[in-house]
Design a protein around this motif. Structure first.
Motif, PDB file in Angstrom:
ATOM      1  N   THR A 184     -35.623 -55.970 -37.516  1.00  0.00           N
ATOM      2  CA  THR A 184     -36.628 -56.856 -36.934  1.00  0.00           C
ATOM      3  C   THR A 184     -37.334 -56.182 -35.762  1.00  0.00           C
ATOM      4  OG1 THR A 184     -36.992 -59.126 -36.176  1.00  0.00           O
ATOM      5  CG2 THR A 184     -35.069 -57.985 -35.280  1.00  0.00           C
ATOM      6  N   ASP A 185     -38.317 -56.885 -35.174  1.00  0.00           N
ATOM      7  CA  ASP A 185     -39.033 -56.365 -34.013  1.00  0.00           C
ATOM      8  C   ASP A 185     -38.238 -56.630 -32.745  1.00  0.00           C
ATOM      9  OD1 ASP A 185     -41.086 -55.719 -35.689  1.00  0.00           O
ATOM     10  OD2 ASP A 185     -42.182 -57.599 -35.318  1.00  0.00           O
ATOM     11  N   ALA A 186     -38.393 -55.747 -31.778  1.00  0.00           N
ATOM     12  CA  ALA A 186     -37.693 -55.896 -30.500  1.00  0.00           C
ATOM     13  C   ALA A 186     -38.009 -57.252 -29.856  1.00  0.00           C
ATOM     14  CB  ALA A 186     -38.077 -54.749 -29.570  1.00  0.00           C
ATOM     15  N   ALA A 187     -39.212 -57.760 -30.078  1.00  0.00           N
ATOM     16  CA  ALA A 187     -39.612 -59.036 -29.459  1.00  0.00           C
ATOM     17  C   ALA A 187     -38.747 -60.208 -29.914  1.00  0.00           C
ATOM     18  CB  ALA A 187     -41.077 -59.325 -29.783  1.00  0.00           C
ATOM     19  N   ASN A 188     -38.039 -60.052 -31.035  1.00  0.00           N
ATOM     20  CA  ASN A 188     -37.220 -61.151 -31.549  1.00  0.00           C
ATOM     21  C   ASN A 188     -35.789 -61.158 -30.998  1.00  0.00           C
ATOM     22  OD1 ASN A 188     -39.328 -62.096 -33.100  1.00  0.00           O
ATOM     23  ND2 ASN A 188     -38.767 -60.876 -34.887  1.00  0.00           N
ATOM     24  N   VAL A 189     -35.469 -60.187 -30.139  1.00  0.00           N
ATOM     25  CA  VAL A 189     -34.095 -60.089 -29.627  1.00  0.00           C
ATOM     26  C   VAL A 189     -34.039 -60.464 -28.148  1.00  0.00           C
ATOM     27  CG1 VAL A 189     -32.195 -58.500 -29.112  1.00  0.00           C
ATOM     28  CG2 VAL A 189     -33.449 -58.292 -31.277  1.00  0.00           C
ATOM     29  N   VAL A 190     -33.231 -61.467 -27.825  1.00  0.00           N
ATOM     30  CA  VAL A 190     -32.985 -61.849 -26.430  1.00  0.00           C
ATOM     31  C   VAL A 190     -31.536 -61.505 -26.105  1.00  0.00           C
ATOM     32  CG1 VAL A 190     -32.906 -63.761 -24.777  1.00  0.00           C
ATOM     33  CG2 VAL A 190     -34.601 -63.777 -26.625  1.00  0.00           C
ATOM     34  N   MET A 217     -32.367 -68.003 -36.506  1.00  0.00           N
ATOM     35  CA  MET A 217     -31.685 -67.629 -35.260  1.00  0.00           C
ATOM     36  C   MET A 217     -30.309 -67.059 -35.612  1.00  0.00           C
ATOM     37  SD  MET A 217     -32.412 -70.904 -32.803  1.00  0.00           S
ATOM     38  CE  MET A 217     -32.285 -72.092 -34.133  1.00  0.00           C
ATOM     39  N   LEU A 218     -29.879 -66.082 -34.817  1.00  0.00           N
ATOM     40  CA  LEU A 218     -28.582 -65.448 -35.108  1.00  0.00           C
ATOM     41  C   LEU A 218     -27.914 -65.021 -33.806  1.00  0.00           C
ATOM     42  CD1 LEU A 218     -27.622 -63.206 -37.964  1.00  0.00           C
ATOM     43  CD2 LEU A 218     -27.496 -62.125 -35.713  1.00  0.00           C
ATOM     44  N   SER A 219     -26.604 -65.260 -33.721  1.00  0.00           N
ATOM     45  CA  SER A 219     -25.841 -64.903 -32.518  1.00  0.00           C
ATOM     46  C   SER A 219     -24.886 -63.756 -32.799  1.00  0.00           C
ATOM     47  CB  SER A 219     -24.983 -66.093 -32.053  1.00  0.00           C
ATOM     48  OG  SER A 219     -25.760 -67.243 -31.868  1.00  0.00           O
ATOM     49  N   ALA A 220     -24.691 -62.899 -31.784  1.00  0.00           N
ATOM     50  CA  ALA A 220     -23.692 -61.830 -31.885  1.00  0.00           C
ATOM     51  C   ALA A 220     -23.186 -61.492 -30.491  1.00  0.00           C
ATOM     52  CB  ALA A 220     -24.294 -60.594 -32.557  1.00  0.00           C
ATOM     53  N   SER A 221     -22.043 -60.809 -30.434  1.00  0.00           N
ATOM     54  CA  SER A 221     -21.397 -60.475 -29.163  1.00  0.00           C
ATOM     55  C   SER A 221     -20.925 -59.025 -29.197  1.00  0.00           C
ATOM     56  CB  SER A 221     -20.202 -61.423 -28.961  1.00  0.00           C
ATOM     57  OG  SER A 221     -19.869 -61.513 -27.607  1.00  0.00           O
ATOM     58  N   ALA A 222     -21.202 -58.278 -28.128  1.00  0.00           N
ATOM     59  CA  ALA A 222     -20.930 -56.832 -28.117  1.00  0.00           C
ATOM     60  C   ALA A 222     -19.447 -56.474 -28.202  1.00  0.00           C
ATOM     61  CB  ALA A 222     -21.532 -56.205 -26.856  1.00  0.00           C
ATOM     62  N   GLY A 239     -18.985 -59.963 -22.323  1.00  0.00           N
ATOM     63  CA  GLY A 239     -19.975 -60.635 -21.482  1.00  0.00           C
ATOM     64  C   GLY A 239     -21.412 -60.254 -21.777  1.00  0.00           C
ATOM     65  N   VAL A 240     -21.670 -59.685 -22.943  1.00  0.00           N
ATOM     66  CA  VAL A 240     -23.046 -59.417 -23.348  1.00  0.00           C
ATOM     67  C   VAL A 240     -23.181 -59.678 -24.847  1.00  0.00           C
ATOM     68  CG1 VAL A 240     -22.613 -56.914 -23.485  1.00  0.00           C
ATOM     69  CG2 VAL A 240     -24.965 -57.732 -23.363  1.00  0.00           C
ATOM     70  N   GLY A 241     -24.271 -60.327 -25.205  1.00  0.00           N
ATOM     71  CA  GLY A 241     -24.507 -60.660 -26.607  1.00  0.00           C
ATOM     72  C   GLY A 241     -25.991 -60.748 -26.868  1.00  0.00           C
ATOM     73  N   LEU A 242     -26.336 -61.291 -28.017  1.00  0.00           N
ATOM     74  CA  LEU A 242     -27.758 -61.434 -28.324  1.00  0.00           C
ATOM     75  C   LEU A 242     -28.020 -62.737 -29.054  1.00  0.00           C
ATOM     76  CD1 LEU A 242     -28.540 -60.984 -31.602  1.00  0.00           C
ATOM     77  CD2 LEU A 242     -27.835 -58.679 -31.053  1.00  0.00           C
ATOM     78  N   LEU A 243     -29.252 -63.202 -28.895  1.00  0.00           N
ATOM     79  CA  LEU A 243     -29.759 -64.281 -29.734  1.00  0.00           C
ATOM     80  C   LEU A 243     -31.033 -63.760 -30.386  1.00  0.00           C
ATOM     81  CD1 LEU A 243     -29.685 -67.153 -30.838  1.00  0.00           C
ATOM     82  CD2 LEU A 243     -30.920 -67.909 -28.817  1.00  0.00           C
ATOM     83  N   TYR A 244     -30.951 -63.600 -31.714  1.00  0.00           N
ATOM     84  CA  TYR A 244     -32.145 -63.258 -32.489  1.00  0.00           C
ATOM     85  C   TYR A 244     -32.884 -64.552 -32.742  1.00  0.00           C
ATOM     86  CZ  TYR A 244     -34.753 -62.817 -36.878  1.00  0.00           C
ATOM     87  OH  TYR A 244     -35.720 -62.893 -37.842  1.00  0.00           O
TER      88      TYR A 244
END
Ligand code: PLP
Length: 385
Positions: free
Chosen positions: A58-64, A193-198, A206-211
Motif C-alpha cells: 500500500t501507499d505510505a499515506a495509509n499507515v499510521v 483497516m488493519l492492526s499490527a504490533s512490532a 509499545g509500537v504498532g500500526l493502523l492501516y
C-alpha cells in the motif's frame, strides 16, 4: 532456557536493536521540528513508513504508527462506531477476538450499540453462513482477527472481505499474530483497516500500526498535536518505529515461506514424539486446516495447566497456559470456552506452545522430551492418589 511463548512476545533481533540504538544516539530529534535534527528524525520516520507500507502493498499515506495493536484496535473500533452512528449501530465480531477488541465492543454495547459475537466450532472457526445471517442494513463495522493467538485458527478473511465489497460496513482485521509471518495485502482482500504490533515480529514493544484505506474517515483517538498527518497526536516514537521497520525488513517473502515450513515441522516433531511415547493428547484446533503455523495448543487430559506449566518452567521451558493476559489472571480462556463450552476439562488442562524465528529443531526435541516426562510424572502422581 528455551522460550516457546512467541505468541505473547518475541525477543528483539540484533539488527533491530542496532537500528534503534543508532537512531537514539545520532538522530534524537523531534520529527515536527524544522531544523536539522527534526529533518533527520522526519526522514527516518518517512523511510520506516515506506518500508511498512511496502510490506502491506500500500501507499505510505495509509499507515499510521500507534502505541501497539491495542491502541490500533481501540481506535479502529470505537472511532468507526462513532463516525458511522447515523448509518447504523450494529457491529459484527467473533467470540474469540483478543481482549483489545472485545473490551472496546463491550463499552460500545453499554452505550447502546448492538454487537453480534459469531460463535466458533471446535476448530476455533466461524461459519460464513452465520456471518451472512448476522449482516444487516445497520451493520457499519465488521472486526475479525486474521488468526487466533491462543489456538492458531484462521478467520475466513477473503470470504468476508468479498461479501463486504457491496455493503456499507467497513472491515477491520486484527492481524497482530500474522503480520510479518504471512504476506498480507489488505486492498486485495477488501480490508479497510488493519492492526499490527512490532513486538510480535522481533521488534520493540509499545509500537504498532493502523492501516486505513481512503474510504475510512475517523477521528483520532488521541487528541493533541498534528503528528501522523493529524491522525494520531503525540511526539512519534521514532526509535520504536525505526525498530518496527527493521523487523519488517528482515522478513521478506523468502523468509516467510521458510519460517512457515519450519514451524509446521516443529508441530509434527512434538505431536510425533507424544504419539511415539504413548502420551494421550489432543490438539485444540485443527492441524489440517489453514492456520497460524507458529501456535500449537494441546490438551493433556488429566494434567492441570498450572502444574504442567510450572513443571516445564522449572525444567527450563517457557510455554503459556493460554494467552499471556488470560494466564496472568485466573480467568478461564474465553477462546477455549467458546470452542468447547465452559464445562470442558480442556479449559484447565491445556497449554499453548508458540515458536519464533530463533526456535531450533534441537529446542523442540528437548522440549518434547521434557513435556513427555512432565506429563507422565503428573499423571502417575494423580493415579497414585
Ligand atoms: N491482538 C492480538 C491477536 C494479540 O495477540 C495481541 C497481543 O497481545 C494484541 C492484539 C495486542 O497487542 P499489544 O499488546 O502489542 O497492544
Amino acid at each position: 532456557h528455551v522460550y516457546l511463548d512467541n505468541a505473547a512476545t518475541t525477543p528483539m533481533h540484533p539488527d533491530v536493536v542496532a537500528a534503534m540504538t543508532e537512531q537514539m544516539n545520532a538522530d534524537f530529534g523531534n520529527a515536527s521540528s524544522t531544523h536539522y535534527y527534526g529533518r533527520q528524525a522526519h526522514s527516518a520516520l518517512d523511510k520506516a513508513r515506506q518500508t511498512v507500507a511496502d510490506a502491506l502493498h500500500t501507499d505510505a499515506a495509509n499507515v499510521v504508527f500507534t502505541g501497539g495493536a491495542t491502541e490500533s484496535n481501540n481506535t479502529a473500533i470505537i472511532r468507526t462506531a462513532y463516525a458511522r452512528r447515523d448509518q447504523g449501530m450494529h457491529i459484527i465480531t467473533s467470540a474469540i477476538e483478543h481482549l483489545s477488541v472485545l473490551n472496546p465492543l463491550r463499552r460500545l454495547e453499554s452505550e447502546g450499540f448492538r454487537v453480534t459475537y459469531l460463535p466458533v466450532d471446535e476448530n476455533g472457526e466461524i461459519s460464513v453462513s452465520d456471518f451472512d445471517a448476522a449482516l444487516d442494513d445497520e451493520t457499519t463495522l465488521v472486526t475479525l482477527m486474521w488468526g487466533n493467538n491462543e489456538v492458531g485458527s484462521r478467520m475466513p478473511i477473503d470470504k468476508v472481505g468479498a461479501r463486504l465489497r457491496n455493503h456499507q460496513a467497513w472491515f477491520h482485521v486484527d492481524a497482530t499474530q500474522a503480520f510479518g509471518l504471512e504476506d498480507i495485502n489488505p486492498a486485495a482482500l477488501g480490508i479497510n483497516m488493519l492492526s499490527a504490533s512490532a513486538h510480535k515480529l522481533n521488534g520493540p514493544k509499545g509500537v504498532g500500526l493502523l492501516y486505513r484505506d481512503d474510504q475510512v474517515h475517523i477521528q483520532p483517538f488521541l487528541l493533541g498535536g498534528e503528528q501522523e498527518t493529524k491522525r494520531r497526536a503525540g511526539t512519534e516514537n521514532i526509535p520504536g518505529i525505526v525498530g518496527f521497520a527493521a523487523a519488517v525488513q528482515r522478513l521478506d517473502k523468502h523468509a516467510k515461506a521458510e519460517l512457515e515450513d519450519r514451524y509446521v515441522g516443529f508441530t509434527r516433531q512434538i505431536t510425533s514424539a507424544l504419539t511415539d511415547a504413548g502420551v494421550e493428547f489432543h490438539v485444540n484446533g485443527n492441524l489440517e486446516h489453514e492456520r497460524l503455523p507458529h501456535v500449537l495448543n494441546l490438551w493433556l487430559p488429566g494434567v492441570s495447566t498450572y502444574a504442567l506449566q510450572t513443571n516445564l518452567d522449572l525444567a527450563g521451558f517457557a510455554v503459556s497456559g493460554g494467552s499471556a493476559c488470560t494466564a496472568g489472571s485466573l480467568e478461564p480462556s474465553h477462546v477455549l470456552t467458546a470452542m468447547f463450552g465452559e464445562d470442558s476439562p480442556r479449559i484447565a488442562e491445556s497449554i499453548r506452545i508458540s515458536y519464533g524465528t530463533v526456535t531450533t529443531a534441537e529446542d523442540i526435541d528437548a522440549f518434547a522430551a521434557a513435556l513427555i516426562k512432565a506429563v507422565q510424572r503428573l499423571r502417575a502422581r494423580a493415579a497414585a492418589k
